[in-house]
Design an enzyme around this catalytic site. Structure first.
Site, PDB file in Angstrom:
ATOM      1  N   ASN A  23      -4.830   0.360  11.492  1.00  0.00           N
ATOM      2  CA  ASN A  23      -5.186  -1.142  11.475  1.00  0.00           C
ATOM      3  C   ASN A  23      -6.041  -1.520  12.505  1.00  0.00           C
ATOM      4  O   ASN A  23      -6.789  -2.469  12.462  1.00  0.00           O
ATOM      5  CB  ASN A  23      -4.177  -1.991  11.580  1.00  0.00           C
ATOM      6  CG  ASN A  23      -3.326  -2.085  10.100  1.00  0.00           C
ATOM      7  OD1 ASN A  23      -3.616  -1.538   9.129  1.00  0.00           O
ATOM      8  ND2 ASN A  23      -2.035  -2.359  10.286  1.00  0.00           N
ATOM      9  N   ARG A 122      -1.457 -13.790   1.326  1.00  0.00           N
ATOM     10  CA  ARG A 122      -2.380 -13.193   2.516  1.00  0.00           C
ATOM     11  C   ARG A 122      -3.617 -14.441   2.326  1.00  0.00           C
ATOM     12  O   ARG A 122      -4.900 -14.043   2.017  1.00  0.00           O
ATOM     13  CB  ARG A 122      -2.999 -11.826   1.852  1.00  0.00           C
ATOM     14  CG  ARG A 122      -1.885 -11.153   1.666  1.00  0.00           C
ATOM     15  CD  ARG A 122      -1.081 -10.573   3.096  1.00  0.00           C
ATOM     16  NE  ARG A 122      -1.623  -9.924   4.048  1.00  0.00           N
ATOM     17  CZ  ARG A 122      -1.678  -8.530   3.936  1.00  0.00           C
ATOM     18  NH1 ARG A 122      -1.357  -7.997   3.040  1.00  0.00           N
ATOM     19  NH2 ARG A 122      -2.277  -8.122   5.177  1.00  0.00           N
ATOM     20  N   ASP A 305       5.455  -4.955  10.095  1.00  0.00           N
ATOM     21  CA  ASP A 305       5.098  -3.397   9.345  1.00  0.00           C
ATOM     22  C   ASP A 305       6.371  -2.609   9.519  1.00  0.00           C
ATOM     23  O   ASP A 305       6.101  -1.459   9.092  1.00  0.00           O
ATOM     24  CB  ASP A 305       3.936  -3.119   9.909  1.00  0.00           C
ATOM     25  CG  ASP A 305       2.686  -3.692   9.383  1.00  0.00           C
ATOM     26  OD1 ASP A 305       1.630  -3.463   9.959  1.00  0.00           O
ATOM     27  OD2 ASP A 305       2.843  -4.620   8.365  1.00  0.00           O
TER      28      ASP A 305
HETATM   29  C1  EPZ Z   1      -2.861  -7.353   9.466  1.00  0.00           C
HETATM   30  O1  EPZ Z   1      -2.864  -8.182   8.164  1.00  0.00           O
HETATM   31  C2  EPZ Z   1      -2.376  -5.891   8.984  1.00  0.00           C
HETATM   32  N1  EPZ Z   1      -3.323  -5.231   8.249  1.00  0.00           N
HETATM   33  C3  EPZ Z   1      -1.000  -5.689   8.031  1.00  0.00           C
HETATM   34  O2  EPZ Z   1      -0.621  -4.696   8.048  1.00  0.00           O
HETATM   35  C4  EPZ Z   1       0.135  -6.682   9.180  1.00  0.00           C
HETATM   36  O3  EPZ Z   1       1.279  -6.694   8.445  1.00  0.00           O
HETATM   37  C5  EPZ Z   1      -0.388  -8.046   9.785  1.00  0.00           C
HETATM   38  O4  EPZ Z   1      -1.547  -7.737  10.317  1.00  0.00           O
HETATM   39  C6  EPZ Z   1       0.592  -8.580  10.722  1.00  0.00           C
HETATM   40  O5  EPZ Z   1       0.610  -7.765  11.707  1.00  0.00           O
HETATM   41  C7  EPZ Z   1      -4.277  -4.868   8.697  1.00  0.00           C
HETATM   42  O6  EPZ Z   1      -4.564  -4.799  10.113  1.00  0.00           O
HETATM   43  C8  EPZ Z   1      -5.521  -4.168   7.694  1.00  0.00           C
HETATM   44  P1  EPZ Z   1      -2.229 -11.648   9.696  1.00  0.00           P
HETATM   45  P2  EPZ Z   1      -3.622  -9.543   8.245  1.00  0.00           P
HETATM   46  O7  EPZ Z   1      -3.511 -12.433   9.541  1.00  0.00           O
HETATM   47  O8  EPZ Z   1      -4.520  -9.402   9.310  1.00  0.00           O
HETATM   48  C9  EPZ Z   1      -1.077 -15.949   7.572  1.00  0.00           C
HETATM   49  C10 EPZ Z   1       0.200  -2.610   6.780  1.00  0.00           C
HETATM   50  O9  EPZ Z   1       1.039  -2.443   6.396  1.00  0.00           O
HETATM   51  N2  EPZ Z   1      -2.544 -16.200   7.792  1.00  0.00           N
HETATM   52  O10 EPZ Z   1      -1.673 -11.427  10.862  1.00  0.00           O
HETATM   53  O11 EPZ Z   1      -3.863 -10.136   6.940  1.00  0.00           O
HETATM   54  C11 EPZ Z   1      -0.521 -14.850   6.713  1.00  0.00           C
HETATM   55  O12 EPZ Z   1      -0.473 -15.466   5.345  1.00  0.00           O
HETATM   56  C12 EPZ Z   1      -0.485  -3.990   6.720  1.00  0.00           C
HETATM   57  O13 EPZ Z   1      -0.786  -1.883   7.494  1.00  0.00           O
HETATM   58  C13 EPZ Z   1      -2.844 -17.380   7.111  1.00  0.00           C
HETATM   59  O14 EPZ Z   1      -1.971 -18.216   7.057  1.00  0.00           O
HETATM   60  O15 EPZ Z   1      -2.292 -10.294   8.839  1.00  0.00           O
HETATM   61  C14 EPZ Z   1       0.757 -14.171   7.356  1.00  0.00           C
HETATM   62  O16 EPZ Z   1       1.819 -15.193   6.911  1.00  0.00           O
HETATM   63  C15 EPZ Z   1       0.472  -4.901   6.108  1.00  0.00           C
HETATM   64  N3  EPZ Z   1      -4.114 -17.695   7.437  1.00  0.00           N
HETATM   65  C16 EPZ Z   1       0.465 -14.283   8.902  1.00  0.00           C
HETATM   66  O17 EPZ Z   1      -0.587 -15.427   9.015  1.00  0.00           O
HETATM   67  C17 EPZ Z   1      -5.134 -16.746   7.750  1.00  0.00           C
HETATM   68  O18 EPZ Z   1      -6.222 -16.945   7.618  1.00  0.00           O
HETATM   69  C18 EPZ Z   1      -0.040 -13.076   9.534  1.00  0.00           C
HETATM   70  O19 EPZ Z   1      -1.017 -12.581   8.777  1.00  0.00           O
HETATM   71  C19 EPZ Z   1      -4.616 -15.412   8.002  1.00  0.00           C
HETATM   72  C20 EPZ Z   1      -3.315 -15.101   8.061  1.00  0.00           C
END
Ligand code: EPZ
Length: 430
Positions: A23, A122, A305
């Protein structure tokens, strides 16, 4: 379709090398195109997601030279397009990091809108909020995000949600905006810090990554660099819980123990012995483990994760454990599969109550997503009898040589794809 077939019962014992953080690497590879000079990145994990993103980067015209499985050279000077096709985004949503990179460098980016996935819807509203705050026009037309700006101007941006992706994507765009950008309510994960350090090694001016406020002074150009990706705390934690669940004794090598603090704390709570070294952590699990409670939170809280991996382990601990998943809305699907192996679980909303059992019994299960797939393999390793895990393509997206590393620790596991290979395995293990 490839599967893992596992004969459970062997404690995992020995040492395992941990690879680079997927990541962090995905965002770093996207950011690499922001320079018109050659950027060398090593300690890349050799996993499907990385290979797909490198194809997408080559697809817009950047020079991509794979030096070896874990090292790549990228030069963004030859980029001819700012348009990222849907099929790349469909394969890996992290292609959306090219939005921030291309918008920052070319003030124009067109990237297909990523869909949801098995763990949740997402959304990317916070990413778009950040780009708009910097002065970009952002439209969504025919499933594509079109972001354009005559120039980007630094702004004080407060994220409504702590988001790893939005923090990184907006940080990248702001790195080449005019003036000072202040980002608040940001994600503090180690991979956010790694991307900031990478950008700074190319001449960016980013301060405060890993804290609640990130300050970015935009620069006109980013130059060559040579950079090594941090170790993958999630891969490390997966092997640590595999040691716990199989009553083993495993040392994960090439890690940063500080990044594993939340995982280590939980392993100690359930009764494991954990020993920390400079760049290694040893986990020893003897006798029956005890239940505990856990809530997933943004870093430095317990990582979402790692939720499936601790869930499988808690299902073997004496007593009732409660898991609260506060990040994603659909990350308990693996518990239905685990119940088929004998686990006693009850899911209500974003909480799961897990009544520990003595043993799982091997069964045929399906990996619903990357981390849940790895967790079901842990369940198979701890189970009586044979487990077959379907849909391992998810696991291969984020774990390099997963079955080889497990075998090196004493696991009886093979990758198979035909009934004949399954029969051969059954004959061999008796
Ligand atoms: C990153 O995803 C990781 N992926 C995920 O890992 C990880 O689970 C996640 O961060 C949380 O740590 C990568 O880095 C490629 P977020 P990301 O934006 O960035 C909400 C794995 O297994 N949100 O931190 O997409 C979202 O719905 C993967 O390696 C909004 O509402 O996660 C969630 O509830 C799975 N609006 C929360 O925030 C936005 O614009 C956290 O999501 C963005 C996110």
């Amino acid at each position: 379709m490839e599967q893992y077939i596992i004969k459970g019962g062997n404690p995992l014992v020995g040492e395992v090398e941990i690879g680079g953080a997927k990541n962090a690497a995905l965002a770093i590879l996207a950011a690499a195109i922001m320079s018109d000079e050659t950027v060398m990145i090593d300690n890349l994990p050799d996993v499907n997601d990385i290979n797909v993103l490198l194809d997408a980067i080559a697809g817009i015209g950047a020079m991509v030279h794979r030096v070896d499985r874990h090292t790549v050279k990228i030069n963004g000077k030859s980029v001819t397009s700012v348009d990222i096709e849907y099929d790349y985004i469909k394969k890996i949503r992290a292609s959306y990091y090219l939005l921030g990179a291309l918008l920052g460098k070319y003030k124009h980016a067109e990237v297909a809108l990523p869909g949801g996935c098995n763990i949740g819807s997402r959304p990317i509203d916070q990413h778009l909020k950040g780009f708009r705050a910097l002065g970009a026009d952002v439209e969504i037309e025919h499933g594509k995000i079109i972001a354009e700006a005559s120039h980007l101007v630094g702004k004080h941006i407060y994220f409504d949600v702590v988001s790893v992706g939005a923090t990184i994507n907006v940080m990248m765009a702001a790195a080449m905006a005019d003036g000072l950008t202040i980002l608040e309510n940001v994600a503090k994960e180690p991979h956010v810090v790694d991307v900031a350090n990478f950008l700074n090694s190319m001449g960016a001016n980013i301060r405060g990554a890993g804290t609640d406020v990130i300050r970015i002074r935009g620069v006109q150009k980013l130059h060559r660099t040579s950079y090594s990706v941090i170790p993958d705390q999630i891969e490390a934690g997966t092997f640590m819980f595999a040691a716990a669940a199989t009553k083993g004794d495993v040392t994960v090598l090439n890690v940063i123990p500080k990044h594993l603090e939340a995982t280590t704390a939980k392993l100690l709570e359930i009764g494991c012995e954990v020993e920390e070294f400079d760049d290694a952590v040893r986990v020893v699990s003897k006798g029956r483990l005890k239940s505990t409670h856990v809530k997933t939170l943004p870093y430095p809280g317990f990582p979402t994760d790692m939720q499936p991996q601790i869930g499988v382990t808690l299902a073997l601990c004496e007593g009732t454990s409660i898991i609260t998943e506060s990040i994603f809305e659909n990350r308990f699907k693996y518990l239905d599969e685990l119940a088929r192996m004998g686990a006693s679980v009850k899911v209500e909303g974003n909480s799961a109550a897990i009544e520990g059992v003595e043993k799982f019994s091997g069964a045929r299960v399906s990996a619903p997503d990357l981390r849940a797939g790895a967790a079901l393999c842990i369940a198979g390793l701890a189970a009586d009898g044979i487990t077959i895990v379907d849909d391992i393509v998810y696991i291969q997206r984020g774990y390099e040589r997963f079955e080889e590393k497990l075998r090196s620790l004493g696991a009886v596991i093979e990758k198979v794809s035909t009934e004949k290979e399954i029969r051969k395995f059954m004959l061999k293990v008796g």
